[in-house]
Design an enzyme around this catalytic site. Structure first.
Site, PDB file in Angstrom:
ATOM      1  CG  ASN A   9      -1.690   1.217   1.455  1.00  0.00           C
ATOM      2  OD1 ASN A   9      -1.802   2.050   0.550  1.00  0.00           O
ATOM      3  ND2 ASN A   9      -2.267   1.362   2.642  1.00  0.00           N
ATOM      4  CE  LYS A  11      -0.050   3.256   4.742  1.00  0.00           C
ATOM      5  NZ  LYS A  11       0.040   3.349   6.201  1.00  0.00           N
ATOM      6  CG  HIS A  94      -5.605   1.948   5.314  1.00  0.00           C
ATOM      7  ND1 HIS A  94      -5.187   2.916   6.203  1.00  0.00           N
ATOM      8  CD2 HIS A  94      -4.588   1.072   5.190  1.00  0.00           C
ATOM      9  CE1 HIS A  94      -3.954   2.623   6.588  1.00  0.00           C
ATOM     10  NE2 HIS A  94      -3.562   1.513   5.990  1.00  0.00           N
ATOM     11  CD  GLU A  96      -2.821   5.551   6.760  1.00  0.00           C
ATOM     12  OE1 GLU A  96      -2.803   5.589   5.525  1.00  0.00           O
ATOM     13  OE2 GLU A  96      -1.918   4.995   7.435  1.00  0.00           O
ATOM     14  CD  GLU A 166      -3.433  -2.606   7.353  1.00  0.00           C
ATOM     15  OE1 GLU A 166      -2.313  -2.805   6.868  1.00  0.00           O
ATOM     16  OE2 GLU A 166      -4.104  -1.586   7.114  1.00  0.00           O
ATOM     17  N   GLY A 172       2.540   2.156  10.829  1.00  0.00           N
ATOM     18  CA  GLY A 172       3.487   3.257  10.709  1.00  0.00           C
ATOM     19  C   GLY A 172       4.205   3.609  12.003  1.00  0.00           C
ATOM     20  CB  SER A 212       5.285  -1.878  12.108  1.00  0.00           C
ATOM     21  OG  SER A 212       4.913  -0.532  12.344  1.00  0.00           O
TER      22      SER A 212
HETATM   23  P1  PGA Z   1       2.928   0.222   7.651  1.00  0.00           P
HETATM   24  O1  PGA Z   1       1.442   0.442   7.077  1.00  0.00           O
HETATM   25  O2  PGA Z   1       3.435  -1.045   7.047  1.00  0.00           O
HETATM   26  O3  PGA Z   1       3.680   1.437   7.189  1.00  0.00           O
HETATM   27  O4  PGA Z   1       2.807   0.136   9.139  1.00  0.00           O
HETATM   28  C1  PGA Z   1       0.597  -0.641   6.866  1.00  0.00           C
HETATM   29  C2  PGA Z   1      -0.694  -0.147   6.269  1.00  0.00           C
HETATM   30  O5  PGA Z   1      -1.100   0.968   6.598  1.00  0.00           O
HETATM   31  O6  PGA Z   1      -1.322  -0.855   5.474  1.00  0.00           O
END
Ligand code: PGA
Length: 250
Positions: A9, A11, A94, A96, A166, A172, A212
């Protein structure tokens, strides 16, 4: 045997030139790796059609879609538009999107329905925030996200969905869920599906881990019986590290 999947992803990262370069690098590495893992990348909308021309062994996903089919919704991108770029997948829900854009399970259920009606495979993201885990409410939160987001589907429809667990506190932050926490939640998700539908569907559905996940911890996460791969954010922006994650499957 469930599919093994690693999805990147991206983003809101990379301009078009950078995105094409990254897609080329990932596709080449995956071609050379001759892996049985299903590798997917989710670049920004603006890159999809161009990147689709490059990919030979990597699947293409959008990161979001509109909850309406078409019309006066300035700035939105419909499932039909996504489909027309050549993308086969769409990430829905997601954290976010849930947090910054107020997307509720009801909105997400509409998106899931639309995606399936247009033959896009939804990658449905669920997961609790830190305060919910600390309060011991993580199973309840995930139960509700499943019930309100995808349990409206028929069994046949549900079997076309990929789930990504997740935990929001792991996204992140550099703090991944432990392999135990991931396995515990993934097996719980499968049990919930089994309760609502039946065992056969529950054992077929891929459940990915996200948060992560990187080259150094992917192997221990993917070694769990109910972890079918990963949804990768930060570490998907470097082709080498992304490949390391794909190769973590043994
Ligand atoms: P990350 O994000 O691997 O940077 O923690 C995962 C995601 O948001 O799908």
């Amino acid at each position: 045997m469930r599919k093994k999947i690693v999805a990147g992803n991206w983003k809101m990262n990379t301009n078009l030139t950078e995105g094409i370069e990254l897609a080329k690098a990932v596709n080449k590495m995956i071609e050379e790796a001759r892996t049985e893992v299903n590798v997917i990348i989710a670049p920004p909308f603006t890159h999809l059609a161009e990147i689709n021309k490059i990919l030979t062994v990597v699947g293409l996903s959008a990161q979001n879609c509109a909850s309406e089919i078409k019309g006066a919704y300035t700035g939105e991108v419909s499932v039909e538009m996504i489909k027309s770029t050549g993308a086969k997948y769409v990430i829905i829900g997601h954290s976010e999107r849930r947090t910054y854009y107020g997307e509720t399970d009801n909105i997400l259920a509409k998106k899931i329905n639309l995606a399936l009606e247009h033959n896009l495979i939804p990658i449905y993201c669920i997961g609790e925030v830190l305060t919910e885990r600390e309060a011991g409410r993580h199973f309840e939160v995930v139960t509700n996200q499943l019930a309100d987001g995808i349990f409206q589907l028929t069994p046949v429809q549900l079997s076309g969905v990929i789930i990504a667990y997740e935990p929001v506190w792991a996204i992140g932050t550099g703090v991944n869920a432990t392999p135990f926490q991931a396995q515990e939640m993934h097996s719980f998700i499968r049990k919930e599906i089994s309760k609502k539908y039946h065992d056969a569907i529950a054992s077929e559905i891929p459940v990915l881990y996200g948060g992560s996940c990187k080259g150094s911890n992917a192997a221990e996460l993917f070694a769990n019986p109910d972890v079918d791969g990963g949804l990768i954010g930060g570490a998907s922006l470097k082709a080498d590290e992304f490949l390391q994650i794909v190769k973590a499957f043994k």
